[in-house]
Design a protein around this motif. Structure first.
Motif, short mmCIF file in Angstrom:
data_model
loop_
_atom_site.label_atom_id
_atom_site.label_comp_id
_atom_site.label_asym_id
_atom_site.label_seq_id
_atom_site.Cartn_x
_atom_site.Cartn_y
_atom_site.Cartn_z
N PHE A 268 25.83 18.25 6.88
CA PHE A 268 25.31 19.03 7.92
C PHE A 268 25.08 20.39 7.63
O PHE A 268 23.89 21.11 7.87
CB PHE A 268 25.74 18.91 9.30
CG PHE A 268 25.83 17.39 9.94
CD1 PHE A 268 24.55 16.85 9.72
CD2 PHE A 268 26.58 17.01 10.63
CE1 PHE A 268 24.64 15.46 10.45
CE2 PHE A 268 26.52 15.82 11.48
CZ PHE A 268 25.48 15.08 11.35
N ARG B 215 24.31 9.07 9.27
CA ARG B 215 23.76 10.56 9.59
C ARG B 215 22.57 10.62 8.55
O ARG B 215 21.66 11.20 8.93
CB ARG B 215 24.75 11.58 9.56
CG ARG B 215 26.02 11.26 10.29
CD ARG B 215 25.92 10.95 11.48
NE ARG B 215 26.99 11.14 12.58
CZ ARG B 215 28.10 9.98 12.63
NH1 ARG B 215 28.04 8.87 11.51
NH2 ARG B 215 29.14 10.37 13.45
N TYR C 281 19.41 14.74 13.76
CA TYR C 281 20.06 15.48 12.42
C TYR C 281 18.76 15.73 11.27
O TYR C 281 19.17 15.91 10.24
CB TYR C 281 21.02 14.57 11.68
CG TYR C 281 22.03 13.58 12.48
CD1 TYR C 281 22.77 14.43 13.49
CD2 TYR C 281 21.87 12.23 12.47
CE1 TYR C 281 23.64 13.72 14.31
CE2 TYR C 281 22.92 11.59 13.34
CZ TYR C 281 23.89 12.26 14.14
OH TYR C 281 24.79 11.54 14.86
N ALA C 282 17.64 15.97 11.86
CA ALA C 282 16.70 16.23 11.16
C ALA C 282 16.34 17.48 10.78
O ALA C 282 16.00 18.38 11.95
CB ALA C 282 15.25 15.48 11.45
N LEU D 264 22.26 20.53 5.24
CA LEU D 264 21.13 20.52 5.93
C LEU D 264 20.61 21.71 6.59
O LEU D 264 19.50 22.12 6.65
CB LEU D 264 20.67 19.26 6.96
CG LEU D 264 21.04 18.03 6.30
CD1 LEU D 264 21.07 16.81 7.46
CD2 LEU D 264 19.96 17.84 5.34
N LYS E 200 17.97 18.10 15.90
CA LYS E 200 18.51 19.02 14.80
C LYS E 200 19.81 18.55 13.92
O LYS E 200 20.65 18.06 14.51
CB LYS E 200 18.12 20.60 14.96
CG LYS E 200 16.94 21.06 15.10
CD LYS E 200 16.33 20.98 14.02
CE LYS E 200 14.71 21.83 14.17
NZ LYS E 200 14.13 21.64 12.71
N PRO E 201 19.89 18.95 12.90
CA PRO E 201 21.36 18.80 12.10
C PRO E 201 22.42 19.41 13.02
O PRO E 201 22.29 20.62 13.69
CB PRO E 201 21.37 19.49 10.59
CG PRO E 201 19.99 19.48 10.52
CD PRO E 201 19.11 19.79 11.98
N SER F 232 18.68 11.56 9.45
CA SER F 232 18.17 12.84 9.05
C SER F 232 16.92 12.47 8.23
O SER F 232 15.79 13.35 8.40
CB SER F 232 19.01 13.80 8.37
OG SER F 232 19.34 13.20 7.20
#
Length: 338
Positions: free
Chosen positions: A294, A326, A230-231, A297, A145-146, A330
């Protein structure tokens, strides 16, 4: 277990939990980290479990002094000392060869090196010094995750899984530290960050970059080299030019679902924004965009139901290298195509 929120003046209570083998998230100038006693193998194992992190993804060792590094690392070279003098405390993580048997393979991912960092945040430096132990410091989020730039981001992901969070407000940089490998003949950047190639080369001469995606049977030397990162829940798509944003808005207007847009103010003011599009400002330039990436996101992940997030791309130079590293991860490498 209810996760306790500690104020900056309550670090002694948080340090006590760390000494007891508990997990405590902490602030840095980059993102929030997830702390545990780096000398306690069970505590380090619990970090992997709390994050859902693969066990071959090594943990950064976060310290409050160079003397703390010297307990575990091989004698420091002149170039390493120069980097520490110039960039510590700060947003630079340094991979160093270890003295045999000093840190658990759980921390190192099975390698004979470890990545060390002394952050700039004074609250965290006091936390580590009070605990009297180095602490592991991966980002304090669910793996993939972000990364968290606010204590509430940590709480969302890890409430009930960790003992506490030291809340020192929003982070300043917004993306994780630069990682440089000093265990090899030619200093090698494994992850770009706030400290740029040009800044490093002014101190120690030539460096090279190794941002390759680590294969299935290869152990990464540093975080972010192997697994998805980072998704948010929505699909991120990189938009490379302002003209492409106009086409993206035309596409968005034809959709029945909500769409997100993250871009600088200059781009946003030029666009005709459809009613189903929610915008998030990345500020004025690459510095603000890196700081806010971030957070944006996370905003769409926690407070919106968009299905796609169109996000502005920048030139892959200087600080832009960290931002694009990044953003590319993501987005899973996906760019908007007109």
């Amino acid at each position: 277990m209810e996760t306790k929120i500690f104020k900056p003046d309550e670090v002694e209570a948080a340090a006590k939990l760390l000494r007891q083998g508990e997990l405590v998230a902490f602030p840095t100038e980059t993102v929030y980290g997830l702390g545990a006693d780096a000398t306690n193998e069970q505590a380090a194992s619990n970090v992997y479990a709390a994050k859902g992190r693969p066990s071959d993804n090594p943990l950064i060792v976060t310290v409050s002094s160079i003397e703390m590094v010297e307990r575990y690392a091989q004698p420091l070279s002149d170039k390493v000392k120069q980097l520490m003098a110039q960039f510590w405390p700060g947003s630079l993580t340094i991979v160093l060869p270890l003295k045999p048997g000093t840190l658990s393979k759980t921390v190192t991912g099975g390698l004979d090196t470890a990545a060390f960092r002394m952050p700039q945040n004074q609250v965290t430096l006091k936390l580590i010094a009070t605990a009297g132990i180095p602490i592991v410091g991966p980002s304090a989020n669910t793996s993939g995750k972000p990364s968290p730039t606010l204590a509430k981001h940590v709480y969302h992901d890890l409430n009930g899984k960790i003992a506490g969070i030291v809340d020192d407000g929003p982070t300043k940089v917004g993306v994780e530290s630069t990682i440089i490998d000093m265990s090899v003949d030619v200093p090698t950047i494994l992850r770009p960050g706030a400290v740029t190639v040009a800044e490093l080369e002014r101190v120690i001469g030539d460096v090279k970059a190794d941002h390759h995606h680590v294969g299935a049977n290869e152990i990464p030397k540093a975080p972010g080299m192997k697994y998805k990162h980072y998704a948010p829940s929505a699909q991120v798509e990189i938009v490379d030019q302002t003209a492409d944003f106009a086409a993206a808005m035309q596409w968005a207007a034809q959709q029945d679902e909500a769409i997100g847009v993250m871009a600088t103010d200059d781009v946003l003011t030029r666009l005709a924004i459809p009613q189903n599009v929610e915008t998030y400002s990345l500020g004025q330039d690459i510095q603000s965009a890196t700081h806010l990436l971030f957070a944006g996101l996370r905003h769409f992940d926690l407070e919106s139901e968009v299905k796609v997030i169109f996000t502005e791309g920048f030139a892959n130079t200087g600080l832009g290298a960290a931002y694009m590293n990044r953003l590319d991860k993501s987005a899973g490498g996906m760019h908007f195509l007109k």
